[in-house]
Design a protein around this motif. Structure first.
Motif, mmCIF file in Angstrom:
data_model
loop_
_atom_site.group_PDB
_atom_site.id
_atom_site.type_symbol
_atom_site.label_atom_id
_atom_site.label_comp_id
_atom_site.label_asym_id
_atom_site.label_seq_id
_atom_site.Cartn_x
_atom_site.Cartn_y
_atom_site.Cartn_z
ATOM 1 N N GLU A 178 0.810 5.671 -0.310
ATOM 2 C CA GLU A 178 -0.009 6.881 -0.256
ATOM 3 C C GLU A 178 0.850 8.090 -0.571
ATOM 4 O O GLU A 178 2.017 8.154 -0.186
ATOM 5 C CB GLU A 178 -0.643 7.040 1.128
ATOM 6 C CG GLU A 178 -1.737 6.041 1.386
ATOM 7 C CD GLU A 178 -2.546 6.358 2.635
ATOM 8 O OE1 GLU A 178 -2.429 7.473 3.180
ATOM 9 O OE2 GLU A 178 -3.318 5.483 3.048
ATOM 10 N N SER A 182 -3.831 7.052 -3.427
ATOM 11 C CA SER A 182 -3.650 5.812 -2.690
ATOM 12 C C SER A 182 -3.542 4.675 -3.701
ATOM 13 O O SER A 182 -4.353 4.580 -4.622
ATOM 14 C CB SER A 182 -4.861 5.606 -1.772
ATOM 15 O OG SER A 182 -4.819 4.345 -1.160
ATOM 16 N N HIS A 215 0.852 -1.188 0.000
ATOM 17 C CA HIS A 215 0.000 0.000 0.000
ATOM 18 C C HIS A 215 0.889 1.240 0.000
ATOM 19 O O HIS A 215 1.799 1.350 0.824
ATOM 20 C CB HIS A 215 -0.913 -0.003 1.227
ATOM 21 C CG HIS A 215 -1.783 1.212 1.327
ATOM 22 N ND1 HIS A 215 -2.925 1.363 0.571
ATOM 23 C CD2 HIS A 215 -1.660 2.345 2.060
ATOM 24 C CE1 HIS A 215 -3.475 2.535 0.861
ATOM 25 N NE2 HIS A 215 -2.721 3.144 1.755
ATOM 26 N N LYS A 239 -5.133 13.500 -2.624
ATOM 27 C CA LYS A 239 -4.444 12.313 -2.106
ATOM 28 C C LYS A 239 -4.517 11.190 -3.131
ATOM 29 O O LYS A 239 -5.553 10.990 -3.764
ATOM 30 C CB LYS A 239 -5.098 11.828 -0.819
ATOM 31 C CG LYS A 239 -5.150 12.855 0.281
ATOM 32 C CD LYS A 239 -4.121 12.562 1.314
ATOM 33 C CE LYS A 239 -4.257 13.552 2.468
ATOM 34 N NZ LYS A 239 -3.002 14.031 2.934
#
Length: 140
Positions: free
Chosen positions: A7, A63, A5, A61
């Protein structure tokens, strides 16, 4: 749960750092040995979305979830929203101001290219609230 993951904060109106998140994802996918065709699709789709956030939304943002079979990209902003998604999806349609076009951006190919280079794409946008674009690129 994803295998990896990532970000990123995307700064609005910052054309110096624009594309840095998609570049980082591209490098990561290459290091993981992902097929170059899939890497290219992810890089293009994400870059186009990142540039849209820089130009139109004051940033946002990003992700990214990388799994063995797919990459899921979620781009979320608190910008003005998209009043007519169908119109915004048309090749060449742009609301970018002349100053942005003078920089070489705002040709109206961002959303169409995001759709073209992803295997799935969903846009959730509310005028005055913001936009979230979710894209999936299959790796197999």
């Amino acid at each position: 749960m994803s295998a990896l993951h990532l970000e990123f904060d995307v700064a609005g109106n910052n054309f110096v750092s624009a594309g840095s998140a998609s570049d980082e994802v591209k490098k990561t996918l290459k290091m993981l040995g992902v097929d170059p065709v899939a890497v290219r699709k992810v890089a293009i789709a994400m870059y186009e979305g990142e540039i849209n956030m820089v130009i139109h939304a004051g940033g946002g943002k990003a992700s990214v979830d990388i799994d063995t079979d797919k990459v899921k990209i979620v781009l979320a902003d608190e910008g003005p929203g998209i009043p007519d998604i169908a119109l915004a999806m048309k090749d060449g349609y742009s609301t970018a101001p002349d100053a942005i076009r003078d920089l070489g951006f705002g040709a109206g190919m961002g959303l169409p290219n995001m759709k073209k280079y992803s295997d799935e794409m969903h846009i959730d946008s509310t005028v005055g609230v913001g936009t979230t674009v979710t894209m999936v690129v299959n790796l197999r």
